[in-house]
Design a protein around this motif. Structure first.
Motif, short mmCIF file in Angstrom:
data_model
loop_
_atom_site.label_atom_id
_atom_site.label_comp_id
_atom_site.label_asym_id
_atom_site.label_seq_id
_atom_site.Cartn_x
_atom_site.Cartn_y
_atom_site.Cartn_z
N GLN A 39 38.66 77.76 -45.96
CA GLN A 39 39.77 76.83 -46.11
C GLN A 39 40.56 76.71 -44.82
N ALA A 40 40.73 77.82 -44.09
CA ALA A 40 41.42 77.76 -42.80
C ALA A 40 40.64 76.91 -41.81
N LEU A 41 39.32 77.06 -41.79
CA LEU A 41 38.49 76.23 -40.92
C LEU A 41 38.61 74.76 -41.31
N SER A 42 38.62 74.50 -42.61
CA SER A 42 38.75 73.13 -43.09
C SER A 42 40.10 72.54 -42.66
N ALA A 43 41.16 73.31 -42.78
CA ALA A 43 42.48 72.82 -42.40
C ALA A 43 42.53 72.52 -40.90
N LEU A 44 41.97 73.40 -40.09
CA LEU A 44 41.93 73.14 -38.65
C LEU A 44 41.16 71.85 -38.36
N GLY A 45 40.03 71.68 -39.01
CA GLY A 45 39.23 70.48 -38.81
C GLY A 45 39.97 69.21 -39.21
N GLN A 46 40.70 69.28 -40.33
CA GLN A 46 41.45 68.11 -40.79
C GLN A 46 42.57 67.75 -39.82
N VAL A 47 43.25 68.75 -39.29
CA VAL A 47 44.32 68.48 -38.33
C VAL A 47 43.74 67.87 -37.06
N ILE A 48 42.63 68.42 -36.60
CA ILE A 48 41.99 67.90 -35.39
C ILE A 48 41.54 66.45 -35.62
N ALA A 49 40.92 66.20 -36.76
CA ALA A 49 40.41 64.86 -37.05
C ALA A 49 41.54 63.84 -37.18
N GLY A 50 42.67 64.26 -37.72
CA GLY A 50 43.78 63.34 -37.94
C GLY A 50 44.73 63.21 -36.78
N GLY A 51 44.58 64.06 -35.78
CA GLY A 51 45.51 64.06 -34.66
C GLY A 51 45.07 63.15 -33.53
N GLN A 52 45.97 62.99 -32.61
CA GLN A 52 45.70 62.22 -31.40
C GLN A 52 45.81 63.16 -30.21
N PRO A 53 44.73 63.87 -29.86
CA PRO A 53 44.83 64.79 -28.73
C PRO A 53 45.16 64.03 -27.45
N SER A 54 45.96 64.64 -26.63
CA SER A 54 46.35 64.04 -25.36
C SER A 54 45.48 64.63 -24.27
N THR A 55 45.04 63.81 -23.36
CA THR A 55 44.19 64.32 -22.27
C THR A 55 44.99 64.65 -21.03
N SER A 56 46.30 64.41 -21.07
CA SER A 56 47.09 64.64 -19.86
C SER A 56 48.13 65.74 -20.04
N ASP A 57 48.19 66.34 -21.20
CA ASP A 57 49.20 67.37 -21.43
C ASP A 57 48.82 68.68 -20.75
N THR A 58 49.84 69.44 -20.44
CA THR A 58 49.66 70.80 -19.95
C THR A 58 50.42 71.71 -20.89
N VAL A 59 49.73 72.66 -21.49
CA VAL A 59 50.34 73.61 -22.40
C VAL A 59 50.12 74.99 -21.82
#
Length: 124
Positions: A39-59
């Motif tokens: 379920q944790a893997l599923s939740a991570l996958g759902q967040v990744i799929a629904g998000g808009q990753p930024s290619t210019s951010d620095t964290v």
């Protein structure tokens, strides 16, 4: 969380499933724990799929794509990774065919991944 660190977290959770499946003492406990990890893997996958990753951010000094994740999800993943480390270190549970000489390294990898998840959960 930087995508490479997230990838390590996902890989660690997947390996934790393998460890839990190696347990043979209480089938009900193994099923419950394995389901929680999945379920944790599923939740991570759902967040990744629904998000808009930024290619210019620095964290935290890491440039490149990042994924915004709920701190609670990262803390849960960290708990599961810490539990996997304890299972390896304290009980010697390892996947079939694993070289027992590398138990300390495997436990340390789980712990390092848990620390990274907690670091980003705290708003790095």
């Amino acid at each position: 969380m930087p995508v490479p660190v997230l990838g390590r977290c996902i890989a660690g959770l997947s390996e934790a499933i393998v460890l839990r499946l190696a347990e043979r003492d209480d089938l009900g406990h193994v099923r419950t724990t394995t389901a929680q990890l999945a379920q944790a893997l599923s939740a991570l996958g759902q967040v990744i799929a629904g998000g808009q990753p930024s290619t210019s951010d620095t964290v935290a000094g890491v440039a490149g794509p990042v994924v915004l994740l709920p701190p609670a999800l990262l803390n849960r993943a960290a708990r599961y990774l810490e539990a996997a480390a304890a299972l390896v270190r304290n009980e010697g549970v390892v996947p079939d065919g694993f070289d027992p000489a590398h138990i300390t390294q495997l436990a340390g990898t789980f712990e390092a991944d848990a620390m990274a998840a907690r670091y980003y959960a705290d708003g790095a």
